[in-house]
Scaffold this motif. Structure first.
Motif, PDB file in Angstrom:
ATOM      1  N   ALA A  60      21.199  -3.350  32.346  1.00 17.95           N
ATOM      2  CA  ALA A  60      19.875  -2.769  32.516  1.00 17.95           C
ATOM      3  C   ALA A  60      18.959  -3.030  31.328  1.00 17.95           C
ATOM      4  O   ALA A  60      17.756  -3.265  31.495  1.00 17.95           O
ATOM      5  CB  ALA A  60      19.994  -1.264  32.753  1.00 17.95           C
ATOM      6  N   ARG A 141      19.770   1.994  38.325  1.00 19.51           N
ATOM      7  CA  ARG A 141      18.376   2.423  38.479  1.00 19.51           C
ATOM      8  C   ARG A 141      18.085   3.643  37.609  1.00 19.51           C
ATOM      9  O   ARG A 141      16.976   3.777  37.065  1.00 19.51           O
ATOM     10  CB  ARG A 141      18.085   2.708  39.953  1.00 19.51           C
ATOM     11  CG  ARG A 141      18.126   1.454  40.837  1.00 19.51           C
ATOM     12  CD  ARG A 141      17.669   1.734  42.260  1.00 19.51           C
ATOM     13  NE  ARG A 141      17.575   0.503  43.027  1.00 19.51           N
ATOM     14  CZ  ARG A 141      18.497   0.057  43.880  1.00 19.51           C
ATOM     15  NH1 ARG A 141      19.609   0.771  44.079  1.00 19.51           N
ATOM     16  NH2 ARG A 141      18.336  -1.078  44.530  1.00 19.51           N
ATOM     17  N   ASP A 144      17.211   2.649  34.085  1.00 20.07           N
ATOM     18  CA  ASP A 144      15.825   2.231  33.905  1.00 20.07           C
ATOM     19  C   ASP A 144      14.964   3.411  33.481  1.00 20.07           C
ATOM     20  O   ASP A 144      14.103   3.296  32.601  1.00 20.07           O
ATOM     21  CB  ASP A 144      15.275   1.637  35.208  1.00 20.07           C
ATOM     22  CG  ASP A 144      15.602   0.159  35.363  1.00 20.07           C
ATOM     23  OD1 ASP A 144      16.190  -0.424  34.432  1.00 20.07           O
ATOM     24  OD2 ASP A 144      15.267  -0.414  36.417  1.00 20.07           O
ATOM     25  N   THR A 145      15.196   4.563  34.110  1.00 17.95           N
ATOM     26  CA  THR A 145      14.421   5.757  33.791  1.00 17.95           C
ATOM     27  C   THR A 145      14.808   6.339  32.440  1.00 17.95           C
ATOM     28  O   THR A 145      13.948   6.685  31.624  1.00 17.95           O
ATOM     29  CB  THR A 145      14.618   6.815  34.890  1.00 17.95           C
ATOM     30  OG1 THR A 145      14.207   6.287  36.146  1.00 17.95           O
ATOM     31  CG2 THR A 145      13.818   8.066  34.594  1.00 17.95           C
ATOM     32  N   VAL A 149      13.392   1.010  30.689  1.00 20.97           N
ATOM     33  CA  VAL A 149      13.568  -0.431  30.835  1.00 20.97           C
ATOM     34  C   VAL A 149      13.361  -0.805  32.300  1.00 20.97           C
ATOM     35  O   VAL A 149      13.125   0.064  33.149  1.00 20.97           O
ATOM     36  CB  VAL A 149      14.965  -0.882  30.347  1.00 20.97           C
ATOM     37  CG1 VAL A 149      15.106  -0.644  28.849  1.00 20.97           C
ATOM     38  CG2 VAL A 149      16.081  -0.160  31.109  1.00 20.97           C
ATOM     39  N   SER A 150      13.476  -2.089  32.606  1.00 23.50           N
ATOM     40  CA  SER A 150      13.242  -2.528  33.984  1.00 23.50           C
ATOM     41  C   SER A 150      14.332  -3.464  34.497  1.00 23.50           C
ATOM     42  O   SER A 150      14.180  -4.044  35.570  1.00 23.50           O
ATOM     43  CB  SER A 150      11.885  -3.226  34.085  1.00 23.50           C
ATOM     44  OG  SER A 150      11.832  -4.341  33.194  1.00 23.50           O
ATOM     45  N   ALA A 153      16.930  -2.096  38.013  1.00 23.46           N
ATOM     46  CA  ALA A 153      16.569  -2.216  39.425  1.00 23.46           C
ATOM     47  C   ALA A 153      16.933  -3.581  40.010  1.00 23.46           C
ATOM     48  O   ALA A 153      17.569  -3.657  41.072  1.00 23.46           O
ATOM     49  CB  ALA A 153      15.094  -1.910  39.622  1.00 23.46           C
TER      50      ALA A 153
END
Length: 299
Positions: A60, A141, A144-145, A149-150, A153
């Motif tokens: 991630a 996922r 990410d939160t 970060v991105s 997903a």
């Protein structure tokens, strides 16, 4: 050794310059055990407490923000030179010395009281739970939160795509009776409530130890003979030799799996670690169970 908090990478500096300020605090959230984890700001230094979590965080967010890894971690290769700590039993002093902003664990390795103890020492600790295969993309996922970060997903989407491709490939074929063993000495296996059992089903097999409730199972030699497995997987590496199984359990000679030489070894890291590479374990299992589904020209 320079404390991780003082090791600011060029990437981190660039992000701070571009952003002009630190990311907003994500606040409080509940982890998979229902524990409240409060973060005052986006964590800069992250400490995974289990090998599968290291793989998830790396997928991630990369490895630049890892404060260290456990002594058992070996993937991805970039984590090998990082500072180490003992995870079982947890070396709390070493964890504190690494100064993470957030520790992330897995409840099958890191109990809640351990996480609470770290929190009392000023290290917020988030615990994941992995009961189903779908918990892996969900965790990606969530990261990410948690980490702002991105990368989680798209990694989750790729994981789900590959799982769906396996299901589609094996769907038209029958389901052989499968015994999935942790090792070949004592017959430790997986009960019907484990994600490993679900892997067998997703790969197109009938997991024989689904007869056992819970996540773990320990069938006797007599029970295995009665089950008559058509395929046996052993988490003993890709070069596992069925002679080792027969030597320790000579009565297995009469099972269809041994008679037809359908005893296969799997890399334990691809099955026992609920991380991004779990789908590789699924694909290898499916190819062993249904080679016809993956042959050249197969629909």
């Amino acid at each position: 050794m320079v404390p991780p908090r003082l090791r600011v990478s060029a990437l981190a500096v660039a992000l701070l310059v571009l952003a002009g300020c630190r990311a907003e605090a994500p606040g409080a959230r509940a982890d998979d055990l229902g524990r409240t984890v409060t973060l005052e700001a986006t964590p800069e230094w992250v400490l995974p407490l289990a090998p599968n979590v290291t793989e998830l965080v790396s997928a991630a967010a990369g490895t630049d923000r890892l404060a260290g890894v456990s002594a058992s971690d070996d993937w991805p290769p970039a984590v090998v030179p990082l500072p180490r700590f003992q995870s079982y039993p947890l070396d709390v002093e070493a964890v504190v010395s690494l100064q993470p902003d957030l520790a992330i664990g897995s409840d099958d390795v890191n109990p809640a009281d351990q996480a609470d103890g770290l929190a009392e020492l000023g290290i917020p600790t988030y615990l994941f739970r992995f009961d189903e295969v779908a918990d892996v993309p969900r965790a990606l996922r969530t990261l990410d939160t948690l980490l702002a970060v991105s990368g989680g997903a798209p990694a989750a989407a790729d994981f789900e795509r590959r799982v769906a491709a396996v299901q589609e490939a094996v769907g038209p074929f029958g389901r052989p009776r499968v015994l999935l063993l942790v090792g070949d000495e004592t017959l430790y296996a997986f009960g019907r409530d484990s994600y490993a059992s679900e892997l067998v089903r997703l790969a197109g097999g009938d997991n024989l130890t689904d007869l056992y409730p819970g996540a773990a199972a320990q069938p006797s030699d007599e029970a295995v003979l009665e089950m008559a497995p058509e395929v046996i997987f052993v988490l003993g590496g890709s070069d596992y030799d069925l002679a080792s199984l027969v030597q320790k359990h000579p009565t297995f000679l009469s099972t269809p799996a041994v008679q037809n030489r359908r005893v296969y070894g799997l890399d334990p890291a691809l099955i026992s670690r609920a991380g991004p590479r779990l789908v590789e374990g699924l694909e290898q299992m499916a190819r062993r169970l249904h080679p016809e589904a993956f042959a050249a020209g197969a629909a």
